[in-house]
Design a protein around this motif. Structure first.
Motif, PDB file in Angstrom:
ATOM      1  N   VAL A 127       0.837  -1.210   0.000  1.00  9.83           N
ATOM      2  CA  VAL A 127       0.000   0.000   0.000  1.00  9.83           C
ATOM      3  C   VAL A 127       0.861   1.245   0.000  1.00  9.83           C
ATOM      4  O   VAL A 127       0.604   2.207  -0.733  1.00  9.83           O
ATOM      5  CB  VAL A 127      -0.945  -0.025   1.218  1.00  9.83           C
ATOM      6  N   HIS A 128       1.921   1.259   0.824  1.00 14.25           N
ATOM      7  CA  HIS A 128       2.824   2.406   0.865  1.00 14.25           C
ATOM      8  C   HIS A 128       3.494   2.619  -0.495  1.00 14.25           C
ATOM      9  O   HIS A 128       3.627   3.769  -0.961  1.00 14.25           O
ATOM     10  CB  HIS A 128       3.882   2.202   1.951  1.00 14.25           C
ATOM     11  N   LEU A 129       3.933   1.534  -1.102  1.00 13.26           N
ATOM     12  CA  LEU A 129       4.572   1.648  -2.418  1.00 13.26           C
ATOM     13  C   LEU A 129       3.607   2.228  -3.435  1.00 13.26           C
ATOM     14  O   LEU A 129       3.984   3.092  -4.247  1.00 13.26           O
ATOM     15  CB  LEU A 129       5.070   0.276  -2.880  1.00 13.26           C
ATOM     16  N   ARG A 130       2.362   1.764  -3.386  1.00 11.84           N
ATOM     17  CA  ARG A 130       1.382   2.239  -4.363  1.00 11.84           C
ATOM     18  C   ARG A 130       1.033   3.699  -4.137  1.00 11.84           C
ATOM     19  O   ARG A 130       0.948   4.494  -5.098  1.00 11.84           O
ATOM     20  CB  ARG A 130       0.113   1.373  -4.262  1.00 11.84           C
ATOM     21  N   ILE A 131       0.859   4.091  -2.877  1.00 10.78           N
ATOM     22  CA  ILE A 131       0.538   5.491  -2.569  1.00 10.78           C
ATOM     23  C   ILE A 131       1.694   6.399  -2.977  1.00 10.78           C
ATOM     24  O   ILE A 131       1.477   7.474  -3.563  1.00 10.78           O
ATOM     25  CB  ILE A 131       0.219   5.645  -1.062  1.00 10.78           C
ATOM     26  N   PHE A 132       2.905   5.985  -2.664  1.00 12.91           N
ATOM     27  CA  PHE A 132       4.070   6.794  -3.021  1.00 12.91           C
ATOM     28  C   PHE A 132       4.172   6.966  -4.535  1.00 12.91           C
ATOM     29  O   PHE A 132       4.471   8.057  -5.036  1.00 12.91           O
ATOM     30  CB  PHE A 132       5.346   6.130  -2.486  1.00 12.91           C
ATOM     31  N   GLN A 133       3.877   5.913  -5.281  1.00 11.22           N
ATOM     32  CA  GLN A 133       3.930   6.005  -6.741  1.00 11.22           C
ATOM     33  C   GLN A 133       2.852   6.926  -7.276  1.00 11.22           C
ATOM     34  O   GLN A 133       3.103   7.716  -8.200  1.00 11.22           O
ATOM     35  CB  GLN A 133       3.768   4.601  -7.345  1.00 11.22           C
ATOM     36  N   GLY A 137       4.863   9.794  -8.559  1.00  8.80           N
ATOM     37  CA  GLY A 137       5.128   9.291  -9.910  1.00  8.80           C
ATOM     38  C   GLY A 137       6.390   8.464  -9.999  1.00  8.80           C
ATOM     39  O   GLY A 137       6.743   7.995 -11.081  1.00  8.80           O
ATOM     40  N   ASN A 138       7.072   8.255  -8.857  1.00 10.47           N
ATOM     41  CA  ASN A 138       8.315   7.468  -8.836  1.00 10.47           C
ATOM     42  C   ASN A 138       8.080   6.124  -8.147  1.00 10.47           C
ATOM     43  O   ASN A 138       7.188   5.979  -7.319  1.00 10.47           O
ATOM     44  CB  ASN A 138       9.429   8.225  -8.101  1.00 10.47           C
ATOM     45  N   GLU A 139       8.906   5.179  -8.494  1.00  9.62           N
ATOM     46  CA  GLU A 139       8.866   3.871  -7.862  1.00  9.62           C
ATOM     47  C   GLU A 139      10.130   3.681  -7.026  1.00  9.62           C
ATOM     48  O   GLU A 139      11.230   3.791  -7.553  1.00  9.62           O
ATOM     49  CB  GLU A 139       8.764   2.752  -8.909  1.00  9.62           C
ATOM     50  N   GLU A 140       9.948   3.408  -5.727  1.00  7.02           N
ATOM     51  CA  GLU A 140      11.080   3.164  -4.834  1.00  7.02           C
ATOM     52  C   GLU A 140      10.779   1.943  -3.976  1.00  7.02           C
ATOM     53  O   GLU A 140       9.637   1.726  -3.562  1.00  7.02           O
ATOM     54  CB  GLU A 140      11.345   4.376  -3.939  1.00  7.02           C
ATOM     55  N   LEU A 144      10.841   6.041   2.149  1.00  2.87           N
ATOM     56  CA  LEU A 144      10.991   6.538   3.514  1.00  2.87           C
ATOM     57  C   LEU A 144      10.226   7.831   3.749  1.00  2.87           C
ATOM     58  O   LEU A 144       9.825   8.127   4.887  1.00  2.87           O
ATOM     59  CB  LEU A 144      12.477   6.741   3.833  1.00  2.87           C
ATOM     60  N   LEU A 145      10.023   8.604   2.674  1.00  2.00           N
ATOM     61  CA  LEU A 145       9.285   9.856   2.806  1.00  2.00           C
ATOM     62  C   LEU A 145       7.863   9.609   3.310  1.00  2.00           C
ATOM     63  O   LEU A 145       7.269  10.479   3.954  1.00  2.00           O
ATOM     64  CB  LEU A 145       9.242  10.578   1.458  1.00  2.00           C
ATOM     65  N   LEU A 146       7.351   8.437   3.047  1.00  5.85           N
ATOM     66  CA  LEU A 146       6.014   8.069   3.512  1.00  5.85           C
ATOM     67  C   LEU A 146       6.072   7.190   4.761  1.00  5.85           C
ATOM     68  O   LEU A 146       5.239   7.334   5.669  1.00  5.85           O
ATOM     69  CB  LEU A 146       5.269   7.327   2.392  1.00  5.85           C
ATOM     70  N   GLN A 147       7.056   6.330   4.845  1.00  2.92           N
ATOM     71  CA  GLN A 147       7.099   5.363   5.942  1.00  2.92           C
ATOM     72  C   GLN A 147       7.503   5.980   7.276  1.00  2.92           C
ATOM     73  O   GLN A 147       7.000   5.594   8.327  1.00  2.92           O
ATOM     74  CB  GLN A 147       8.063   4.229   5.572  1.00  2.92           C
ATOM     75  N   ILE A 148       8.433   6.958   7.242  1.00  7.57           N
ATOM     76  CA  ILE A 148       8.873   7.587   8.493  1.00  7.57           C
ATOM     77  C   ILE A 148       7.737   8.373   9.164  1.00  7.57           C
ATOM     78  O   ILE A 148       7.476   8.179  10.361  1.00  7.57           O
ATOM     79  CB  ILE A 148      10.114   8.477   8.241  1.00  7.57           C
ATOM     80  N   PRO A 149       7.035   9.267   8.432  1.00 10.45           N
ATOM     81  CA  PRO A 149       5.897   9.943   9.087  1.00 10.45           C
ATOM     82  C   PRO A 149       4.815   8.970   9.559  1.00 10.45           C
ATOM     83  O   PRO A 149       4.200   9.191  10.606  1.00 10.45           O
ATOM     84  CB  PRO A 149       5.360  10.862   7.988  1.00 10.45           C
ATOM     85  N   TYR A 150       4.622   7.888   8.795  1.00 11.46           N
ATOM     86  CA  TYR A 150       3.627   6.890   9.209  1.00 11.46           C
ATOM     87  C   TYR A 150       4.024   6.242  10.537  1.00 11.46           C
ATOM     88  O   TYR A 150       3.183   6.054  11.427  1.00 11.46           O
ATOM     89  CB  TYR A 150       3.480   5.826   8.123  1.00 11.46           C
TER      90      TYR A 150
END
Length: 207
Positions: A127-133, A137-140, A144-150
């Motif tokens: 879910v995090h990967l999909r939201i970040f994409q 628009g990038n795939e990582e 961490l930009l999403l996982q750390i605040p979460y």
């Protein structure tokens, strides 16, 4: 002169010590004229002994019987609950630091595993990967930009949910855990009153 009226309201739960003489004033609220009230609240109703173990149930009928024996002409009326639970404070051994650390470690590991298993069940990483994409628009592989605040928000959410940070309460509203503990204590008290009340046992055997 009119008949003296005495009103009783049993307290729900009171604390006592081993060897203490419990008085009527300890287990009940009393309304009467001041001279009468001062005498009644000092009347002994039970002596705490080692045989009492953890708690004692004081029934209102026992209190009324005591008052009738001492004041046969008084009009005695009971209001509210019919029993009071007297909890006997036992001497507790201090918890050794090694046991404290062991319990803390088990709770820490257990809660961590519970959170990780939950995230695995709901595919949180995907879910995090999909939201970040979708947002960037990038795939990582590790957004961490999403996982750390979460992760930070998860800890803050737990603090808000339990309404307590260490020993400091955030507000006066009880937490869900406190409400559940209150409901459990109420159910436990009802069980104790129904199954450990000596007056109930006496009535049962009399029948």
């Amino acid at each position: 002169m009119g008949q003296e009226s005495v009103f009783l309201r049993m307290r729900h739960r009171v604390q006592s010590e081993l060897g203490q003489v419990v008085t009527i004033g300890d287990v009940a609220q009393v309304i009467a004229s001041q001279p009468v009230k001062r005498e009644i609240i000092l009347l002994p109703i039970h002596s705490i002994t080692i045989e009492d173990k953890t708690f004692v149930i004081i029934d209102v009928m026992k209190v009324i019987e005591k008052l009738r024996a001492n004041y046969p002409t008084y009009d005695i009326q009971s209001i509210g609950p019919a029993q009071a639970i007297v909890t006997v404070n036992q001497a507790k051994k201090p918890l050794a630091p090694v046991y404290f650390v062991l319990v803390w470690f088990l709770l820490f590991i257990g809660s961590g595993l519970a959170i990780m298993n939950f995230h695995e069940d709901v595919s949180m990483r995907a879910v995090h990967l999909r939201i970040f994409q979708l947002v960037t628009g990038n795939e990582e592989a590790k957004p961490l930009l999403l996982q750390i605040p979460y992760s930070i928000g998860l800890g803050l959410g737990m603090i808000l949910f339990f309404n307590q940070f260490f020993r400091k309460r955030l507000n006066e509203e009880p937490s869900p855990l406190e409400v559940e503990m209150f409901n459990y204590q109420q159910a436990l008290d009802q069980y104790v009153i129904l199954h450990e009340n000596k007056e109930n046992k006496a009535d049962y055997h009399a029948d």
